[in-house]
Every structure is written in structure tokens, then in C-alpha cells.
Enzyme design. Structure first.
Site, PDB file in Angstrom:
ATOM      1  N   ARG A 175       0.817  -1.230   0.000  1.00 44.27           N
ATOM      2  CA  ARG A 175       0.000   0.000   0.000  1.00 44.27           C
ATOM      3  C   ARG A 175       0.851   1.281   0.000  1.00 44.27           C
ATOM      4  NH1 ARG A 175      -2.555  -3.494  -1.242  1.00 44.27           N
ATOM      5  NH2 ARG A 175      -4.402  -4.402  -0.285  1.00 44.27           N
ATOM      6  N   SER A 226     -11.193  -0.548   3.639  1.00 40.89           N
ATOM      7  CA  SER A 226     -10.475  -0.671   4.907  1.00 40.89           C
ATOM      8  C   SER A 226      -9.892   0.684   5.295  1.00 40.89           C
ATOM      9  CB  SER A 226      -9.338  -1.681   4.781  1.00 40.89           C
ATOM     10  OG  SER A 226      -9.867  -2.956   4.527  1.00 40.89           O
ATOM     11  N   GLU A 316      -4.855   3.745   5.971  1.00 46.52           N
ATOM     12  CA  GLU A 316      -4.704   3.532   4.531  1.00 46.52           C
ATOM     13  C   GLU A 316      -5.401   4.691   3.803  1.00 46.52           C
ATOM     14  OE1 GLU A 316      -5.551  -0.519   3.224  1.00 46.52           O
ATOM     15  OE2 GLU A 316      -6.360   0.253   1.341  1.00 46.52           O
TER      16      GLU A 316
END
Ligand SMILES: Cc1cc2nc3c(=O)[nH]c(=O)nc-3n(C[C@H](O)[C@H](O)[C@H](O)COP(=O)(O)OP(=O)(O)OC[C@H]3O[C@@H](n4cnc5c(N)ncnc54)[C@H](O)[C@@H]3O)c2cc1C
Length: 320
Positions: A175, A226, A316
Site C-alpha cells: 500500500r 479498509s 490507509e
């Protein structure tokens, strides 16, 4: 004033650029949250994207780029500056194994296109919302695969020049990418290297994944997927590693949902902002939620995990 009339005059004069003022950003985010952008620009060509960036940077006006708005928390007061979007969405490369995709393309369209051509590699990313540019920026992925495994080349601009980044130069990690750390580079296109596959088999795999994802994230749910990144097991403090059951470790990672669940996150509510009762890393807007409540909830969840486990979980989701 962060965006002067001299700047808006220059932006208005750029061909293939659509400029609007006081554009409510809530309609551009999947959370459905966010105040107005002082100026919003949709650039339809690489030249328009680059010229708009050059104008904004020369004037030192605040600027942010957004894609599909599926991983964003936009402030309730909006953004007093220029919000840029690159809306070119071409997918090139019918006869080869490499697709050259404009950053503005919807990732799901790229997935569908690749499957229809019998190209394998993207099918497990079915159902990840947002644009190709956003996916490369955050090295999006699912089912053990991330987009960095397919990217061979990225073209990006800083407003002064176009630069080509090799896969290595993108500095992809879980990520993460160089574009997250160097926000001066805006992604224009990416080359994705795929392999031959059977369209029916790929479609079936994508369909199965889609059904699972739609149950977890109903298509109308106002959320950002998420909220927190998962944790690399090997990087956790030894005392925490000892607490994590082997069954919670998948491909070397521990879902942050596991820690959040132990910290009592499931079902928490703040205003209209709700933590899902079935998934501790999923926060959604259950009505007229605010960014202040999303932020407050995120801070509360981070505090709970810090107090319970003694380490920090990391968002995130990106803030505007
Ligand atoms: C229901 C749901 C499920 C999700 N599931 C997953 C999942 O399984 N896996 C996963 O990885 N993610 C998932 N996400 C998160 C999100 O879909 C991804 O992060 C997606 O790649 C974001 O793309 P976007 O175009 O919407 O980016 P945005 O949300 O618009 O922006 C995200 C960031 O990307 C930057 N950015 C966007 N375009 C560019 C560009 N052209 N150049 C430079 N920077 C750019 C923005 O500045 C911002 O910082 C999910 C989100 C939702 C809502």
C-alpha cells in the site's frame, strides 16, 4: 486568497480543461462527505493536466489531485485551493499482453476489459473501486495480489515535465509507492503486463470474488473500504507477535481488523459514523456523517489499539 482570479483566468484558458468553483466534494467521495473545493478542474488530456498543474504550482496555490474518491476523507470545510482530476480513461493495447491505461480509467473497467481480451492478472482486483491512478498511488490490491506486480512503467508529471518511472523507481511496497511520498508527481498513465488466460475462467474467478466483496461492502455503502493498513507480522513487537494466533496471519500479514476487534471496535458509533458490526476495520457513513466524526472515530480506534497493544496502526485512507 489561496486561488486568485489571475489563476482562475489562466485555468479557464487551458483547452480540454473544465473548471468549476465551489464544487461540493461530498459528491466526489464514496464516503459522501466533504465541503466545497474553491476551484475544481477536470483535465481531459495529458497536456491539460500538466498545464493546470504548472499554473497552480507557479502561483503556489494549494492543490490536491483526486481520482474516484474511494479512499478519501475530505474535510467538512472542503479544500481552499485547486482540486485536480485527470479524467482521460483510454485503455490501449488490444493485440499485446501489455495494456497502457490512462490514470483516469476506472479500475473495474480495466479489469473487465482485460478479462474480455483473455488477459490474466487483474481478475483478483475486481470490485476494488476507484481509478487506475489511485490504484497505482496506493499500490491497491486484494486476494494476495497488488497492482505493483503488473506495473512495468508509469508516466507522471510534475507540471514542468513528463517523467517515466520503471517498476523499481515506483518504490512499491505494501500500500505504498514513491507517489505517496513525493506528491509533486501526478500519475498520467501506467503500463500493465498481463499474461494469456481463458476469458471464461477469469470471468468466473472475478464473479466469485465480486460476490464475496459485494456482501462485505454493499455497493451503496458510503465508506472507504479498509480504513487502516494491515500489519506485517515480522515487523510487530515480539510481545504482540506472541499474542496473535497463527490463524490470524495470512501471507505474512495480520489484518488490522484483528487488533481492532480485540480493542472493542466493532459496532462503535459516533454521530452517523459507524464501525461495521461484522468487520472492525470498516467505518461507514450511515446517514449524514461528518469528516470530523470520521476523524474522531479513527483517533479513538488508534488510541484503543495503542492502549491495548502498545503500537500504532496506520491509516490507509488519505485526508484532503
Ligand atoms: C468498498 C471499498 C472497497 C475497497 N477495497 C479495497 C481493496 O480491496 N484493496 C485496496 O487496495 N483498496 C481498496 N479500497 C480503497 C480504494 O478503492 C483504493 O485505494 C483505490 O485505489 C483508490 O482509488 P481512487 O481513484 O478512488 O483514489 P482517491 O480516493 O481519489 O485518492 C486516493 C489517493 O490517491 C491519490 N491519487 C489519485 N489519483 C492520482 C493520480 N493520478 N496521481 C497521483 N495521485 C493520485 C490522491 O491524491 C489520494 O491521495 C476500497 C475502497 C472502498 C470504498
Amino acid at each position: 486568497m489561496p486561488v486568485s482570479s489571475a489563476v482562475t483566468d489562466l485555468l479557464t484558458a487551458i483547452p480540454a480543461l473544465k473548471m468549476t468553483r465551489n464544487e461540493p466534494l461530498a459528491q466526489y467521495t464514496r464516503f459522501g462527505i466533504g465541503g466545497p473545493a474553491t476551484v475544481m478542474c477536470d483535465a481531459l488530456t495529458p497536456a491539460a493536466f500538466e498545464q493546470a498543474l504548472a499554473v497552480v504550482r507557479a502561483a503556489q496555490a494549494p492543490q490536491v489531485v483526486i481520482g474516484g474518491g474511494t479512499n478519501l476523507v475530505v474535510s467538512d470545510s472542503g479544500f481552499d485551493g485547486v482540486v485536480l482530476r485527470y479524467t482521460s480513461a483510454h485503455i490501449h493495447g488490444e493485440d499485446t499482453l501489455t495494456l497502457r491505461v490512462d490514470a483516469g480509467a476506472v479500475l473495474q473497467d480495466v479489469v473487465d476489459h482485460s478479462i474480455a481480451l483473455g488477459l490474466k492478472g487483474l481478475q483478483t482486483m475486481t470490485g476494488i473501486p476507484g481509478s487506475l491512478g489511485g490504484a497505482v498511488y496506493g499500490n491497491a490490491g486484494a486476494y494476495g495480489k497488488s497492482i505493483h506486480e503488473l506495473v512495468t512503467r508509469v508516466e507522471a508529471t510534475d507540471g514542468a515535465r513528463m517523467k517515466t518511472f520503471s517498476n523499481g523507481e515506483c518504490e512499491f511496497r505494501y500500500r505504498e509507492s514513491v507517489f505517496k511520498r513525493h506528491k509533486e508527481w501526478l500519475i498520467v498513465s501506467a503500463d500493465l503486463q498481463l499474461s494469456r488466460g481463458d476469458p471464461e475462467g477469469l470471468q468466473q474467478q472475478a464473479g466469485e470474488i465480486r460476490a464475496i466483496r459485494d456482501a462485505k461492502y454493499p455497493p451503496t455503502m458510503k465508506c472507504a473500504g479498509s480504513i487502516f493498513k494491515n500489519l506485517i507480522f515480522a515487523e510487530l513487537p515480539p510481545g504482540v507477535q506472541a499474542e496473535v494466533p497463527a490463524s490470524a496471519v495470512r501471507e505474512g500479514k495480520v489484518p488490522s481488523a484483528w487488533f481492532l476487534e480485540q480493542a472493542g471496535a466493532k459496532g462503535l458509533r459516533r454521530g452517523d459514523i459507524q464501525v461495521a458490526t461484522y468487520h472492525a476495520n470498516l467505518i461507514y457513513n450511515d446517514g449524514n456523517g461528518t469528516a470530523a466524526d470520521v476523524k474522531g472515530m479513527i483517533e479513538d480506534l488508534k488510541r484503543r489499539v495503542r492502549e491495548r497493544f502498545g503500537f500504532a496502526i496506520e491509516e490507509e485512507v488519505q485526508y484532503v
